[in-house]
Design a protein around this motif. Structure first.
Motif, PDB file in Angstrom:
ATOM      1  N   GLN A 178      56.784 122.278  75.347  1.00 15.06           N
ATOM      2  CA  GLN A 178      57.150 123.140  74.230  1.00 15.06           C
ATOM      3  C   GLN A 178      57.788 122.338  73.101  1.00 15.06           C
ATOM      4  O   GLN A 178      57.515 122.592  71.929  1.00 15.06           O
ATOM      5  CB  GLN A 178      58.108 124.247  74.686  1.00 15.06           C
ATOM      6  N   LEU A 179      58.633 121.398  73.460  1.00 14.13           N
ATOM      7  CA  LEU A 179      59.241 120.555  72.431  1.00 14.13           C
ATOM      8  C   LEU A 179      58.170 119.794  71.657  1.00 14.13           C
ATOM      9  O   LEU A 179      58.222 119.723  70.420  1.00 14.13           O
ATOM     10  CB  LEU A 179      60.237 119.567  73.062  1.00 14.13           C
ATOM     11  N   ASP A 180      57.200 119.248  72.350  1.00 12.96           N
ATOM     12  CA  ASP A 180      56.113 118.527  71.688  1.00 12.96           C
ATOM     13  C   ASP A 180      55.298 119.464  70.793  1.00 12.96           C
ATOM     14  O   ASP A 180      54.972 119.118  69.653  1.00 12.96           O
ATOM     15  CB  ASP A 180      55.191 117.865  72.717  1.00 12.96           C
ATOM     16  N   GLN A 181      54.973 120.650  71.318  1.00 14.87           N
ATOM     17  CA  GLN A 181      54.190 121.607  70.534  1.00 14.87           C
ATOM     18  C   GLN A 181      54.954 122.056  69.294  1.00 14.87           C
ATOM     19  O   GLN A 181      54.383 122.151  68.202  1.00 14.87           O
ATOM     20  CB  GLN A 181      53.831 122.819  71.386  1.00 14.87           C
ATOM     21  N   ARG A 182      56.240 122.336  69.464  1.00 17.46           N
ATOM     22  CA  ARG A 182      57.053 122.785  68.333  1.00 17.46           C
ATOM     23  C   ARG A 182      57.120 121.695  67.266  1.00 17.46           C
ATOM     24  O   ARG A 182      57.064 121.969  66.075  1.00 17.46           O
ATOM     25  CB  ARG A 182      58.469 123.133  68.761  1.00 17.46           C
ATOM     26  N   TYR A 183      57.235 120.446  67.705  1.00 20.28           N
ATOM     27  CA  TYR A 183      57.306 119.352  66.744  1.00 20.28           C
ATOM     28  C   TYR A 183      55.985 119.242  65.977  1.00 20.28           C
ATOM     29  O   TYR A 183      55.997 119.051  64.753  1.00 20.28           O
ATOM     30  CB  TYR A 183      57.629 118.029  67.452  1.00 20.28           C
ATOM     31  N   GLN A 184      54.860 119.385  66.675  1.00 22.50           N
ATOM     32  CA  GLN A 184      53.559 119.324  66.005  1.00 22.50           C
ATOM     33  C   GLN A 184      53.421 120.454  64.980  1.00 22.50           C
ATOM     34  O   GLN A 184      52.954 120.229  63.860  1.00 22.50           O
ATOM     35  CB  GLN A 184      52.419 119.394  67.035  1.00 22.50           C
ATOM     36  N   LEU A 185      53.807 121.665  65.364  1.00 24.66           N
ATOM     37  CA  LEU A 185      53.745 122.793  64.437  1.00 24.66           C
ATOM     38  C   LEU A 185      54.654 122.567  63.230  1.00 24.66           C
ATOM     39  O   LEU A 185      54.277 122.863  62.089  1.00 24.66           O
ATOM     40  CB  LEU A 185      54.141 124.086  65.152  1.00 24.66           C
ATOM     41  N   GLN A 192      65.351 124.049  59.162  1.00 23.98           N
ATOM     42  CA  GLN A 192      66.419 124.750  59.878  1.00 23.98           C
ATOM     43  C   GLN A 192      65.874 125.472  61.105  1.00 23.98           C
ATOM     44  O   GLN A 192      66.448 125.409  62.190  1.00 23.98           O
ATOM     45  CB  GLN A 192      67.132 125.741  58.952  1.00 23.98           C
ATOM     46  N   SER A 193      64.754 126.129  60.944  1.00 23.84           N
ATOM     47  CA  SER A 193      64.136 126.845  62.056  1.00 23.84           C
ATOM     48  C   SER A 193      63.737 125.877  63.173  1.00 23.84           C
ATOM     49  O   SER A 193      63.966 126.148  64.359  1.00 23.84           O
ATOM     50  CB  SER A 193      62.915 127.609  61.557  1.00 23.84           C
ATOM     51  N   HIS A 194      63.147 124.777  62.783  1.00 20.15           N
ATOM     52  CA  HIS A 194      62.754 123.763  63.768  1.00 20.15           C
ATOM     53  C   HIS A 194      63.985 123.222  64.495  1.00 20.15           C
ATOM     54  O   HIS A 194      63.973 123.080  65.718  1.00 20.15           O
ATOM     55  CB  HIS A 194      62.002 122.627  63.074  1.00 20.15           C
ATOM     56  N   TRP A 195      65.043 122.950  63.755  1.00 23.04           N
ATOM     57  CA  TRP A 195      66.265 122.421  64.362  1.00 23.04           C
ATOM     58  C   TRP A 195      66.841 123.428  65.361  1.00 23.04           C
ATOM     59  O   TRP A 195      67.200 123.061  66.485  1.00 23.04           O
ATOM     60  CB  TRP A 195      67.291 122.089  63.275  1.00 23.04           C
ATOM     61  N   SER A 196      66.909 124.699  64.975  1.00 18.97           N
ATOM     62  CA  SER A 196      67.463 125.732  65.866  1.00 18.97           C
ATOM     63  C   SER A 196      66.626 125.878  67.131  1.00 18.97           C
ATOM     64  O   SER A 196      67.164 125.963  68.242  1.00 18.97           O
ATOM     65  CB  SER A 196      67.522 127.078  65.152  1.00 18.97           C
ATOM     66  N   ASP A 197      65.315 125.907  66.962  1.00 18.24           N
ATOM     67  CA  ASP A 197      64.415 126.039  68.101  1.00 18.24           C
ATOM     68  C   ASP A 197      64.556 124.837  69.035  1.00 18.24           C
ATOM     69  O   ASP A 197      64.631 124.982  70.249  1.00 18.24           O
ATOM     70  CB  ASP A 197      62.980 126.164  67.600  1.00 18.24           C
ATOM     71  N   GLN A 240      67.160 122.895  69.369  1.00 21.46           N
ATOM     72  CA  GLN A 240      68.459 122.948  70.031  1.00 21.46           C
ATOM     73  C   GLN A 240      68.433 123.889  71.233  1.00 21.46           C
ATOM     74  O   GLN A 240      68.995 123.586  72.285  1.00 21.46           O
ATOM     75  CB  GLN A 240      69.556 123.374  69.040  1.00 21.46           C
ATOM     76  N   ARG A 241      67.772 125.028  71.067  1.00 26.02           N
ATOM     77  CA  ARG A 241      67.674 125.990  72.175  1.00 26.02           C
ATOM     78  C   ARG A 241      66.913 125.373  73.347  1.00 26.02           C
ATOM     79  O   ARG A 241      67.345 125.463  74.504  1.00 26.02           O
ATOM     80  CB  ARG A 241      66.974 127.265  71.698  1.00 26.02           C
ATOM     81  N   LEU A 242      65.794 124.718  73.056  1.00 21.59           N
ATOM     82  CA  LEU A 242      65.006 124.101  74.126  1.00 21.59           C
ATOM     83  C   LEU A 242      65.746 122.931  74.765  1.00 21.59           C
ATOM     84  O   LEU A 242      65.694 122.736  75.982  1.00 21.59           O
ATOM     85  CB  LEU A 242      63.653 123.635  73.587  1.00 21.59           C
ATOM     86  N   GLU A 243      66.451 122.160  73.961  1.00 19.80           N
ATOM     87  CA  GLU A 243      67.228 121.045  74.502  1.00 19.80           C
ATOM     88  C   GLU A 243      68.338 121.552  75.426  1.00 19.80           C
ATOM     89  O   GLU A 243      68.636 120.930  76.443  1.00 19.80           O
ATOM     90  CB  GLU A 243      67.823 120.194  73.373  1.00 19.80           C
TER      91      GLU A 243
END
Length: 131
Positions: A37-44, A98-103, A105-108
């Motif tokens: 999920q972290l990888d996918q979120r970063y790609q998006l 900001q959205s990416h950072w929050s997401d 942080q939650r996954l981390e």
């Protein structure tokens, strides 16, 4: 009496070890899911940021062209509109970051919790080995 005789085959230690292995496997799978999920979120995030940056660059280029042909009253209105559009792109980029950072942080946080649980299981294995 047969019940008690049959239950003597039950090995508590084996049961606990199997349970720990299953729990460890489940945690590792969950950890892998979070990593994906972290990888996918970063790609998006990267794709979205590239689109916004491209649109921003296009608007800046258009603004520069309008500044060069500043001789008509219509050009002033176009410049104001382009400035608003550029400001909007900057706002959208900030929101995306900001959205990416929050997401992330939650996954981390989930990842850290899973790692902590895995560590506890390993400690439990060590203790059971000593017994």
């Amino acid at each position: 009496m047969d019940y008690y005789e049959d239950s003597s085959d039950f090995d508590v230690e084996d049961f606990l070890e199997d349970s720990c292995r299953r729990q460890e496997r489940r945690l590792e799978e969950e950890l892998e899911r979070i990593e994906e999920q972290l990888d996918q979120r970063y790609q998006l995030f990267q794709e979205s940021l590239e689109e916004l940056t491209s649109s921003l660059e296009q608007a800046v280029d258009e603004l520069n062209e309008e500044y060069q042909s500043f001789f008509s009253g219509q050009s002033e209105e176009r410049i104001r509109n382009l400035k608003r559009e550029i400001e909007e792109f900057y706002r959208l980029i900030r929101e995306e970051r900001q959205s990416h950072w929050s997401d992330r942080q939650r996954l981390e946080k989930e990842r850290r919790e899973l790692l902590r649980e895995l560590e506890e299981l390993e400690e439990l294995d060590l203790v059971s080995d000593l017994l």
